[in-house]
Enzyme design. Sequence first.
Site, PDB file in Angstrom:
ATOM      1  N   LYS A 126      -5.068 -12.785  -9.348  1.00 55.45           N
ATOM      2  CA  LYS A 126      -4.318 -12.300  -8.318  1.00 55.45           C
ATOM      3  C   LYS A 126      -5.596 -11.747  -7.610  1.00 55.45           C
ATOM      4  CE  LYS A 126       0.275 -10.687  -9.034  1.00 55.45           C
ATOM      5  NZ  LYS A 126       1.136  -9.432  -9.068  1.00 55.45           N
ATOM      6  N   HIS A 129      -7.791  -7.218  -4.051  1.00 54.53           N
ATOM      7  CA  HIS A 129      -7.704  -6.858  -2.623  1.00 54.53           C
ATOM      8  C   HIS A 129      -7.933  -5.551  -2.228  1.00 54.53           C
ATOM      9  CE1 HIS A 129      -3.842  -4.971  -2.966  1.00 54.53           C
ATOM     10  NE2 HIS A 129      -3.514  -5.558  -4.070  1.00 54.53           N
ATOM     11  N   HIS A 132      -6.949  -2.213  -3.987  1.00 51.28           N
ATOM     12  CA  HIS A 132      -7.679  -1.875  -5.187  1.00 51.28           C
ATOM     13  C   HIS A 132      -8.842  -0.803  -4.924  1.00 51.28           C
ATOM     14  CE1 HIS A 132      -5.850  -5.741  -6.639  1.00 51.28           C
ATOM     15  NE2 HIS A 132      -5.089  -4.771  -7.384  1.00 51.28           N
TER      16      HIS A 132
HETATM   17  N1  ARG Z   1      -2.337  -3.199 -12.991  1.00 45.19           N
HETATM   18  C1  ARG Z   1      -1.680  -2.049 -12.657  1.00 45.19           C
HETATM   19  C2  ARG Z   1      -1.407  -2.347 -10.851  1.00 45.19           C
HETATM   20  O1  ARG Z   1      -2.254  -3.053 -10.368  1.00 45.19           O
HETATM   21  C3  ARG Z   1      -2.166  -1.095 -12.753  1.00 45.19           C
HETATM   22  C4  ARG Z   1      -2.297  -0.558 -14.147  1.00 45.19           C
HETATM   23  C5  ARG Z   1      -2.746   1.214 -14.319  1.00 45.19           C
HETATM   24  N2  ARG Z   1      -2.841   1.483 -15.617  1.00 45.19           N
HETATM   25  C6  ARG Z   1      -1.840   1.498 -16.668  1.00 45.19           C
HETATM   26  N3  ARG Z   1      -2.532   1.965 -17.791  1.00 45.19           N
HETATM   27  N4  ARG Z   1      -0.834   1.358 -16.266  1.00 45.19           N
HETATM   28  O2  ARG Z   1      -0.381  -2.077 -10.653  1.00 45.19           O
END
Ligand code: ARG
Length: 565
Positions: A126, A129, A132
């Site tokens: 993905k 963007h 982030h």
């Molecule tokens: N990858 C997830 C997102 O983009 C965020 C992860 C955050 N960390 C975690 N341990 N859940 O929403």
Amino acid sequence: MIDLKELISKKLESQDIGLSYEEIYNLIEIPPQDDMGDYSFPCFTLAKTMRKNPAMIAEDLAKSIDLDEFERIENVNAYLNFFVDRTFFENEVLGEILEKKHDYGRRDIGKCKTIVIDFSSVNIAKPFHIGHIRSTVIGDALRNIHKFLGYDVVATNYIGDYGTQFGTMIAAYRLWGDRDTINSDPINELLKLYVRYNTEAEDNEAMKDDARAAFRDLENGDEEAVSLWKWFKEISLQEFEKVYGMLDIKFDNYNGESFHSQFMPPVLEELKEKNLLEESEGSLIVNLRDYDLTPAIIVKSNGSSAYITRDIATAIYRKNTYDFDENLYVVASQQNLHFKQLRKILELMGYDFYKDCIHIPFGMVSLKDATMSTRKGQVVFLEDVLNKAIDKTKAIMEDRNSDIENIDETSRIVGIGAVKFNELYNSRIKDYVFDWDELLNFDGETGPYVQYTYARAKSVLRKADFKEGEGLNFARISSDEEFSLVKSLDSFTDAVVRAKEKYEPSIIARSICDIAQNFNRFYNTSQIMVDDEELKTERLYLTYATSLVIKEGLALLGIKTVEKM
Ligand code: ARG
């Protein structure tokens, strides 16, 4: 370094006013206006202990307290106002900065403590963007701040490389994928596949099933599914590295969702043993009704694991591996519920460290003209934003006719610094609109403004051929502008600690902005290169100290400085 609040507390304590040292300390205020002194003590509570009118108490105390480090102590009604001796104070603060240099404000409060910071945590296949940027930049600043205060930090990028969306990717690739096309422009092509699949599957149950089945293939180790997934991951990470390189942000590890999924089976066993799992419509859940939380789905009805299941396993793994004092998740506030559920489940499992698993939420960023959703495909790539920031900065600098030798490198540092500062200046929980004019305004409360102030200070020092000497006494600089600047430099150390306590880098951003504003006020009102050699030297030292603190403050925010701009 001397703590004036402590000093005032001791002075008042020795006056037998019927309050403890702590009570006194906590009552001391910083007055809103300079003409009310540097510190103020309200005497209202003393009416009870001393059985006198508070204004009279203040009046008596103003006369009876020894001055020492203070120029004067006055009362205004019930307030006792302390005016610090400027020479004394300036010698204290500037002496400390000049001695410690880039370690000014450093502490060891985090000694022997480990803190895990989960930040950026982008999803593979993905786009990286604009949405982030917040987690990435806030997380990095928190890492720098904690390190500065003596903590051992583990910076972890919990990449989203597992879950149903990879089923979607695999299913889409099976239908329409072409290796060469993808290799030519990985993220965009993967995104196209993902978006197309989601759009077509919107009212097509069979396609939704295929995606779920593909994820099951992946979890079951199906060779084709695994090799596709590995490839998606590899090409995505290569793209992300470009952006992290531009941002100059590094991680200690990229242990993401797939890495931790190996620790899920024992967690499931444990949940079962501890009688926490319930069946509900074919899935396995932890019921959190008693805690006013919706149920957490641990195993989906099709047998796949869930996001929270991986997070439970991850938290336990991190505790076992790092024995952290705190495990911070720098993640958008949209995931508030998820982290509440996670903590509650860990607590129910009997893990006391649930208290140290802390969600650091932040608000949304939106662009004036575009949305940030990847599902619909209208997405603003962070890399493009950074490049645009660099280009725009370059154009502004060319317009300003500045005599910079290396304009490309300078625009890169100032442009990226502008994007980062913009993120960090507002308190993190606020939603905000990304606005180019605001972020690149060289006269606003922005990165370029602070960086420009730094460069201005350095230019003054260069022109004066400033060299550090010894045996300084700041006896001549005592104007309001000079004193305010020293006061803001003094506040910096406190700002660093508060930023850590509140997990709020904006406190540092505001502190250095305040320093920059005070410096510019000083610069505009006081000529530095005066004939009086001693006065000139003191002003140069003040300029030098300012440059040191701004540089350090920006470094804590992950922002570099340039010597000329
Ligand atoms: N990858 C997830 C997102 O983009 C965020 C992860 C955050 N960390 C975690 N341990 N859940 O929403």
